[in-house]
Design an enzyme around this catalytic site. Structure first.
Site, short mmCIF file in Angstrom:
data_model
loop_
_atom_site.label_atom_id
_atom_site.label_comp_id
_atom_site.label_asym_id
_atom_site.label_seq_id
_atom_site.Cartn_x
_atom_site.Cartn_y
_atom_site.Cartn_z
CG ASP A 145 12.55 -40.85 4.30
OD1 ASP A 145 11.52 -41.56 4.19
OD2 ASP A 145 12.75 -39.83 3.63
CB CYS A 191 14.04 -41.81 1.27
SG CYS A 191 14.22 -40.12 0.69
CG HIS A 201 11.88 -35.46 1.41
ND1 HIS A 201 11.08 -36.12 2.30
CD2 HIS A 201 12.98 -36.25 1.24
CE1 HIS A 201 11.65 -37.26 2.67
NE2 HIS A 201 12.81 -37.36 2.04
CG PHE A 202 13.41 -31.68 -4.34
CD1 PHE A 202 13.14 -32.03 -5.65
CD2 PHE A 202 14.60 -32.14 -3.77
CE1 PHE A 202 14.03 -32.80 -6.40
CE2 PHE A 202 15.49 -32.92 -4.50
CZ PHE A 202 15.20 -33.25 -5.82
CG ASN A 237 17.44 -43.68 2.70
OD1 ASN A 237 18.57 -43.56 2.24
ND2 ASN A 237 16.83 -42.71 3.33
CB SER A 251 19.09 -33.64 -12.25
OG SER A 251 18.63 -32.88 -11.16
CG HIS A 293 21.49 -40.22 -2.25
ND1 HIS A 293 22.70 -39.75 -1.80
CD2 HIS A 293 20.56 -39.75 -1.38
CE1 HIS A 293 22.51 -39.03 -0.70
NE2 HIS A 293 21.23 -39.02 -0.43
N GLY A 294 22.99 -38.35 -5.00
CA GLY A 294 22.87 -36.91 -5.21
C GLY A 294 24.25 -36.29 -5.10
CE LYS A 307 13.52 -28.12 0.27
NZ LYS A 307 14.20 -29.46 0.28
#
Length: 371
Positions: free
Chosen positions: A71, A74, A134-135, A237, A270, A289-290, A367
């Site tokens: 990916d 991304c 992904h969302f 990425n 977030s 990244h999360g 989603k």
DNA sequence: ATGTCC
């Protein structure tokens, strides 16, 4: 007598953060590929398919496409919509959000041309989210910890935000596949023709992913009769030139591209953060990244199905709604499957890598929905 | 992660 290189990865973690042994082993092995000079494990580090996710790798004279993964490009895009929180209708909006699995009806060739890409570069996939993690998520501002920085970037407390996490879809996948078919996990020497070919395609996929997130955002805002502006778009990425070397980021946000949004899960806040450039080199100019996965996808159903029904999972503890009409995926992406993002943020703060500007609360996480 | 199999 020659000594084997032994690159010790730098870990940005603390004892409050849980990192799997498998992820550390993957990090150590990857850090010692030929030509590697430095490696960093970020606090969201977790095991991947051989290569850990939540890591940055600096190499000399060689690039490894499989470290970037399939990916390519991304990332996270954040839009501020023109919808006011006081007028936002949750139930009505949930009903309106559908049809995003169908191809986008707009002019894909035109979007590609606007981004300087060939008009034939997968125009039909533009505007689709994809699957996995992904969302597209509507959010509201929860807290502001730095008023000056918050308003300086145009943020307003009353406006609904839209966060898009997606990438290069089939395009990036095809680029990595073509490379693996020829070269397996081998790297590409920076003076070879294959290297040039890969980097050219990689750079196109990075731009394609930006165009994709923009198209997705416009689709979602249009569905609610809204418009908006892009506040930031951050790719996690990629491989990019860094001084005279090559910096691979695998699930690692850049800390030299302005503000960064670090999402937790659909059930947690977030964070909008400002990287602290004076310390950025410590982590190879990279951030988490999360939250990072805590559980393997294949374990989530067994761990959660007795506690939660599918219907339970369509509402989060923060009051958000989840649109995910895929039974397996709704378990795989449950908040419980992710680490605590607050700990990840703490680790980055304590390492001197970021300051938090604001937190955001998920309202609707989209989603996938059956047609 | 993936027009989830060329």
């Amino acid at each position: 007598m020659s000594t084997l290189p032994n690159i010790k990865p730098v870990m940005i973690t603390s004892n409050q953060s849980w990192i799997e042994g498998d992820a550390v082993r993957q990090l150590e092995i990857t850090a010692n590929l030929p030509g590697m000079v430095r490696a960093v494990g970020l606090p969201d580090l977790h095991p991947g398919k051989g290569i850990p996710i939540g890591a940055a790798f600096l190499s000399d004279g060689i690039v490894y496409p499989h470290l970037v993964g399939n990916d390519i490009g991304c990332g996270m895009g954040l839009w501020q919509t023109d919808m006011r929180l006081s007028k936002f209708k949750l139930d009505k909006s949930v009903k309106k959000l559908k049809g995003f699995e169908d191809p986008w009806g707009g002019d894909g060739a035109d979007v590609l041309a606007q981004h300087g890409l060939p008009e034939t570069l997968s125009p039909k996939a533009l505007g689709t989210i994809g699957s996995g993690n992904h969302f597209a998520e509507f959010q509201r501002v929860e807290t502001v910890s730095d008023e000056a920085a918050f308003s300086a970037c145009g943020l307003k407390q009353q406006q609904i935000l839209l966060l898009v996490h997606s990438g290069s879809r089939g395009l990036g996948h095809a680029i990595l596949e073509a490379h693996i078919r020829k070269h397996s996990g081998a790297g590409l020497k920076h003076d070879s023709a294959h290297f040039k070919d890969y980097i050219t395609k990689h750079d196109q996929a990075v731009i394609w992913a930006v165009a994709n997130r923009k198209t997705i955002a416009e689709r979602f805002m249009t569905a609610l009769g809204a418009g908006g502006i892009c506040l930031l778009d951050i790719c996690h990425n990629s491989v990019t030139q860094h001084q005279d070397k090559w910096l691979h980021r695998k699930g690692a946000a850049p800390s030299d591209k302005g503000l960064v949004v670090i999402p937790g899960s659909r059930g947690t806040l977030s964070y909008i953060v400002r990287p602290r450039l004076e310390n950025a080199d410590l982590s190879l100019f990279s951030l988490a990244h999360g939250a990072g996965r805590k559980w393997k996808r294949s374990d989530t159903k067994a761990r959660l199905s007795r506690r939660y029904s599918v219907a339970d999972l369509t509402r989060t503890k923060l009051g958000g709604r989840v649109i995910c009409e895929d039974k397996a995926l709704i378990y795989e992406e449950a908040p419980e499957a992710y680490k605590d993002v607050a700990v990840v943020i703490d680790d980055l703060k304590n390492a001197g890598l970021i300051d938090v500007i604001a937190t955001l609360r998920p309202l609707i996480s989209y989603k996938t929905r059956r047609r």
